[in-house]
Motif scaffolding. Structure first.
Motif, PDB file in Angstrom:
ATOM      1  N   ASP A 133       0.807  -1.218   0.000  1.00 16.41           N
ATOM      2  CA  ASP A 133       0.000   0.000   0.000  1.00 16.41           C
ATOM      3  C   ASP A 133       0.843   1.272   0.000  1.00 16.41           C
ATOM      4  N   SER A 134       2.061   1.176   0.510  1.00 16.63           N
ATOM      5  CA  SER A 134       2.933   2.352   0.539  1.00 16.63           C
ATOM      6  C   SER A 134       3.782   2.484  -0.720  1.00 16.63           C
ATOM      7  N   GLY A 135       3.570   1.586  -1.700  1.00 11.40           N
ATOM      8  CA  GLY A 135       4.311   1.658  -2.958  1.00 11.40           C
ATOM      9  C   GLY A 135       5.647   0.950  -2.933  1.00 11.40           C
ATOM     10  N   GLU A 136       5.962   0.250  -1.858  1.00  8.00           N
ATOM     11  CA  GLU A 136       7.236  -0.463  -1.752  1.00  8.00           C
ATOM     12  C   GLU A 136       7.207  -1.715  -2.630  1.00  8.00           C
ATOM     13  N   HIS A 137       8.256  -1.912  -3.413  1.00  3.70           N
ATOM     14  CA  HIS A 137       8.327  -3.066  -4.302  1.00  3.70           C
ATOM     15  C   HIS A 137       8.377  -4.363  -3.500  1.00  3.70           C
ATOM     16  N   LEU A 138       7.607  -5.340  -3.944  1.00  2.14           N
ATOM     17  CA  LEU A 138       7.563  -6.632  -3.274  1.00  2.14           C
ATOM     18  C   LEU A 138       8.201  -7.737  -4.106  1.00  2.14           C
ATOM     19  N   VAL A 139       8.795  -7.369  -5.239  1.00  2.00           N
ATOM     20  CA  VAL A 139       9.451  -8.337  -6.112  1.00  2.00           C
ATOM     21  C   VAL A 139      10.957  -8.181  -5.976  1.00  2.00           C
ATOM     22  N   LYS A 140      11.595  -9.238  -5.534  1.00  2.00           N
ATOM     23  CA  LYS A 140      13.044  -9.226  -5.385  1.00  2.00           C
ATOM     24  C   LYS A 140      13.721  -9.261  -6.748  1.00  2.00           C
ATOM     25  N   GLN A 141      13.216 -10.129  -7.628  1.00  2.00           N
ATOM     26  CA  GLN A 141      13.815 -10.256  -8.955  1.00  2.00           C
ATOM     27  C   GLN A 141      12.822 -10.924  -9.895  1.00  2.00           C
ATOM     28  N   VAL A 142      12.796 -10.426 -11.138  1.00  2.00           N
ATOM     29  CA  VAL A 142      12.030 -11.051 -12.210  1.00  2.00           C
ATOM     30  C   VAL A 142      13.007 -11.457 -13.302  1.00  2.00           C
ATOM     31  N   VAL A 143      12.970 -12.715 -13.686  1.00  2.00           N
ATOM     32  CA  VAL A 143      13.781 -13.187 -14.807  1.00  2.00           C
ATOM     33  C   VAL A 143      12.890 -13.262 -16.031  1.00  2.00           C
ATOM     34  N   ALA A 144      13.226 -12.486 -17.053  1.00  2.00           N
ATOM     35  CA  ALA A 144      12.449 -12.426 -18.292  1.00  2.00           C
ATOM     36  C   ALA A 144      13.213 -13.181 -19.370  1.00  2.00           C
ATOM     37  N   ASN A 145      12.788 -14.396 -19.658  1.00  2.84           N
ATOM     38  CA  ASN A 145      13.514 -15.272 -20.578  1.00  2.84           C
ATOM     39  C   ASN A 145      12.837 -15.346 -21.944  1.00  2.84           C
ATOM     40  N   ASP A 146      13.647 -15.494 -22.968  1.00  2.00           N
ATOM     41  CA  ASP A 146      13.120 -15.773 -24.310  1.00  2.00           C
ATOM     42  C   ASP A 146      14.218 -16.417 -25.143  1.00  2.00           C
ATOM     43  N   LEU A 147      13.802 -17.280 -26.056  1.00  2.00           N
ATOM     44  CA  LEU A 147      14.758 -17.964 -26.937  1.00  2.00           C
ATOM     45  C   LEU A 147      15.185 -17.082 -28.100  1.00  2.00           C
ATOM     46  N   ASP A 148      14.287 -16.191 -28.532  1.00  2.00           N
ATOM     47  CA  ASP A 148      14.559 -15.354 -29.697  1.00  2.00           C
ATOM     48  C   ASP A 148      15.524 -14.226 -29.339  1.00  2.00           C
ATOM     49  N   GLU A 149      16.593 -14.110 -30.094  1.00  2.00           N
ATOM     50  CA  GLU A 149      17.619 -13.112 -29.792  1.00  2.00           C
ATOM     51  C   GLU A 149      17.078 -11.694 -29.904  1.00  2.00           C
ATOM     52  N   ALA A 150      16.239 -11.449 -30.913  1.00  2.07           N
ATOM     53  CA  ALA A 150      15.660 -10.112 -31.070  1.00  2.07           C
ATOM     54  C   ALA A 150      14.776  -9.765 -29.881  1.00  2.07           C
ATOM     55  N   ALA A 151      14.067 -10.746 -29.358  1.00  4.82           N
ATOM     56  CA  ALA A 151      13.208 -10.505 -28.199  1.00  4.82           C
ATOM     57  C   ALA A 151      14.037 -10.147 -26.977  1.00  4.82           C
ATOM     58  N   VAL A 152      15.173 -10.845 -26.780  1.00  3.72           N
ATOM     59  CA  VAL A 152      16.020 -10.567 -25.620  1.00  3.72           C
ATOM     60  C   VAL A 152      16.600  -9.156 -25.710  1.00  3.72           C
ATOM     61  N   LYS A 153      17.012  -8.744 -26.909  1.00  2.52           N
ATOM     62  CA  LYS A 153      17.510  -7.373 -27.076  1.00  2.52           C
ATOM     63  C   LYS A 153      16.408  -6.365 -26.782  1.00  2.52           C
ATOM     64  N   ALA A 154      15.174  -6.703 -27.200  1.00  4.01           N
ATOM     65  CA  ALA A 154      14.055  -5.803 -26.908  1.00  4.01           C
ATOM     66  C   ALA A 154      13.785  -5.731 -25.412  1.00  4.01           C
TER      67      ALA A 154
END
Length: 561
Positions: A133-154
Motif C-alpha cells: 500500500d505504501s508503494g514499496e516493491h515486493l518483487v526481489k527479482q524477475v527473470v524475463a527469458n526468451d529464446l529469440d535473440e531479437a526478443a532478448v535485445k528488446a
C-alpha cells in the motif's frame, strides 16, 4: 556457414546460453551500463500499458498482443493476493515458533520467472505493480527469458528505457526448459513461474514444476483451444493425456480440466500436489493459477481427482466414472484404490450409444476464499486494472459456480433434442430447487445449467414444460423413446417470489461482456525482424487469427437471456 541447418544453429545457441549461465541457472545478461539506448528511440513505435512502455522499430520484431492485457491485469492481481497470503503464513509460522503474536519485520519478497517473455512487458509490469500500500516493491527479482535473440535485445532495451535495473528485471536468453532445468539443478527456485506461450504450455510443464518453490504458484496459459476443443483428438491426447469433448458447449470447461489433469499428473512425478486457485476460460484462451506444494503422502490421493466422462451421442446425457476412490487404512493413512465400473454402455435415458472423453480433473476449479480476495483486490484498485470489468465479470460468474459439480447441461441442447423451443431458465431452476437440488451457471458458457440433480429429473422437467408431444418425434427414435418414458419424479414447477426476486437480482449486472474491438483475438506470431512472405504482411490486412484457436461464442444476445 558452420551450421548445415537452422535447427543445429539454434541448438548451438541454446547450449552456448546454457554454458554462460551463472550459479542461479539464469543465462548472464548484459549489464545496465553496456545497454545503450538508440538515439532515435523517441521516434520508434511505443506502446504504454499501465506502468510499462515498450519500444519497437519493426512491428514483426517481437510479439505483442493488446488483447492479453486482461491476462496480464489478472496475473498481477493474483500475485498481489498471493503475496499477502505468504505474509499471513509467515506471521503464523513465527507465532507458532515463538508462542506469541508477532508481525513480520520485513515484507515477504517474491522471485518470479517468466519463461517466454517476448517484449518484457509482463515482467516490467510485475516489478512495477506488485507493491504494498505504501508503494514499496515486493518483487526481489524477475527473470524475463526468451529464446529469440531479437526478443532478448528488446527486453534489455525496454527494461533500461523504463528506468529499471537489469539486476532486478533480468533478461535471459535461452531455451525455457533448459534454463528452468538448470535453475532447478542449482537449487534456485521461484515463488512464481509464468508460462504464457503462443500455443500449448504442455512442453514446459515438467521443467516449470521442478523450478517452482514449495508453496509457489504456477501461472499457465494455453491458446491451442482448437486442439483442446476436439479438432484433432489424437494431438490433444498426446499433449494433455486425455480426449477432448467434441462439438459441445462443455468443451471450454473440459479444456480447463484436461490442462489441470496433465498439470497434476506431471506434479505427482516430483512428489508434488497442485491446488487450483482460479481456472478461467477468457476470450480465446484458458488461464489457470495453481499453488504447488511438495507433499509425497498427499500424492496418493491424486487418482481420486481424475475421472473419465461419458456423453450420450443422442441426448447428451452425461455420466462420470472416477478413476479411483479414497479409502482410510487401519493406521489412518488415506490411499486411492481403483473404482468399480458404474457407467452402463448405453444411455439410460434414450438408449443411445455413448462416447467418452478425458480423463479430466474432477476436483474444484477454484478456491472460494482466494477468488473472494481476488474480487476484493480488483474492486478496490480499479485504477490499477484497465480490464477490471472483464476480470470481475469472469470472477463473479465463477464464484457463483457449483464447485463440486464437474460439467453441465444447456437448455438449448436439451430442447433441440426434443425438437421444441427452449424453456425459461427460471422455471427450470425453480423446479430443481423444489426437489432439493442446487443449480448454477458457468463462466465458460452463458447458457450452462450446472446442477447436482440427476439427469432423469432434468428430462422430467423438460417433458412437463413442453407437454403435449412435440411435432416431429418419429416413433422408435431416441427423442421419442425418451419423451414417452414414464416420469420418475413428481415435478413441481412452482416459482416462489423469493426465487423470482433472486433470479432477477442476479441478472441486473451483465454476466458476459461483448468484445471491445472488431478483431478481438490472438495476434500474429513475431518473426524476430525476419521477413515473412505471407499475405498477412499486407499492412492493411486485419490481425491474423492463429491456426490453433477457437474464438469465444458470440455474446451479442447473452444479456437478454
Amino acid at each position: 556457414e558452420r551450421f548445415p541447418s537452422e535447427k543445429l544453429k539454434n541448438l548451438y545457441c541454446i547450449r552456448q546460453s546454457s554454458s554462460m549461465a551463472d550459479s542461479t541457472g539464469v543465462p548472464s545478461s548484459t549489464s545496465a551500463e553496456k545497454v545503450e539506448l538508440p538515439r532515435d528511440l523517441k521516434s520508434w513505435f511505443q506502446i504504454t500499458e499501465n506502468s510499462a512502455t515498450i519500444y519497437y522499430k519493426d512491428k514483426n520484431e517481437v510479439f505483442y498482443n493488446d488483447v492479453q492485457e486482461t491476462n496480464r491485469d489478472l496475473s498481477i492481481a493474483v500475485i498481489r493476493v498471493y503475496q499477502r497470503i505468504l505474509e499471513k503464513e509467515k506471521i503464523t509460522r513465527k507465532r507458532r515458533r515463538d508462542g506469541m503474536p508477532s508481525t513480520p519485520t520485513s515484507p515477504r519478497m517474491l522471485s518470479i520467472f517468466e519463461a517466454l517473455s517476448a517484449t518484457g512487458l509482463r515482467s516490467i509490469r510485475y516489478f512495477n505493480e506488485i507493491t504494498n500500500d505504501s508503494g514499496e516493491h515486493l518483487v526481489k527479482q524477475v527473470v524475463a527469458n526468451d529464446l529469440d535473440e531479437a526478443a532478448v535485445k528488446a527486453i534489455q532495451r525496454n527494461v533500461v528505457a523504463n528506468g529499471l535495473d537489469l539486476s532486478r528485471v533480468v533478461p535471459s536468453h535461452g531455451d525455457a526448459n533448459q534454463v528452468m532445468y538448470t535453475s532447478a539443478f542449482n537449487k534456485t527456485f521461484y515463488d512464481v513461474v509464468d508460462l504464457d506461450p503462443y500455443g500449448s504450455a504442455a512442453p514446459f510443464l515438467d521443467a516449470a514444476l521442478r523450478v517452482v518453490s514449495h508453496g509457489g504458484i504456477l501461472c499457465i496459459t494455453c491458446t491451442d483451444l482448437i486442439i483442446l476443443c476436439g479438432k484433432e483428438p489424437d494431438t490433444c491426447y498426446n499433449r494433455y493425456g486425455g480426449w477432448p469433448a467434441k462439438t459441445s458447449k462443455i468443451t471450454h470447461e473440459v479444456a480447463l480440466r484436461l490442462l489441470l489433469n496433465v498439470v497434476e499428473r506431471t506434479a505427482v512425478n516430483h512428489k508434488k500436489t497442485v491446488e487450483p486457485l482460479t481456472s478461467l476460460f477468457v476470450d480465446f484462451y484458458i488461464r489457470v493459477f495453481v499453488r504447488v506444494r511438495s507433499s509425497g503422502p498427499s500424492t496418493k490421493l491424486a487418482p481420486a481427482r481424475y475421472a473419465t466422462a461419458y456423453k450420450c451421442t443422442q441426448c447428451a446425457t452425461l455420466d462420470l466414472q472416477h478413476v479411483a476412490s479414497t479409502v482410510v487404512k487401519k493406521n489412518g493413512d488415506q490411499r486411492s484404490v481403483p473404482s468399480k465400473a458404474t457407467v452402463s454402455p448405453s444411455c439410460e435415458e434414450c438408449g443411445g450409444s455413448k462416447t467418452s472423453f478425458g480423463p479430466i480433473y474432477s476436483a474444484p476449479l477454484y478456491d472460494p476464499e482466494f477468488v473472494d480476495s481476488l474480487i476484493e483486490e480488483v474492486e478496490k484498485n480499479k485504477e490499477r486494472y484497465k480490464a477490471h470489468d472483464r476480470i470481475l465479470t469472469r470472477l463473479r460468474n465463477q464464484r457463483n459456480e457449483l464447485r463440486d459439480v464437474p460439467l453441465f447441461y444447456t437448455l438449448d441442447e436439451m430442447a433441440r433434442f426434443l425438437k421444441t423451443t427452449t424453456p425459461r431458465r427460471l422455471q427450470v431452476e425453480a423446479a430443481i430447487h423444489n426437489h432439493g437440488y442446487r443449480v448454477s451457471g458457468s463462466h465458460t458458457c452463458s447458457s450452462a445449467l450446472k446442477t447436482d440433480a440427476p439427469a432423469s429429473l432434468l428430462w422430467d422437467i423438460m417433458k412437463k414444460l413442453i407437454s403435449p408431444t412435440p411435432k416431429g418425434l418419429k416413433e422408435g427414435t431416441p427423442p421419442h423413446i425418451l419423451f414417452h418414458k414414464p416420469p420418475r419424479h413428481d415435478v413441481n414447477l412452482e416459482i416462489s417470489e423469493e426465487e423470482r426476486a433472486a433470479y432477477l437480482k442476479e441478472r441486473e449486472a451483465p454476466r458476459f461482456l461483448e468484445n471491445p474491438n472488431e478483431f478481438w483475438g490472438p495476434g500474429s506470431r513475431a518473426h524476430g525482424g525476419r521477413k515473412k512472405d505471407t499475405p498477412s504482411d499486407n499492412p492493411g490486412a486485419p490481425p491474423a487469427a492463429k491456426d490453433d484457436t477457437i474464438m469465444e461464442e458470440d455474446v451479442s444476445t447473452r444479456n437478454n437471456e
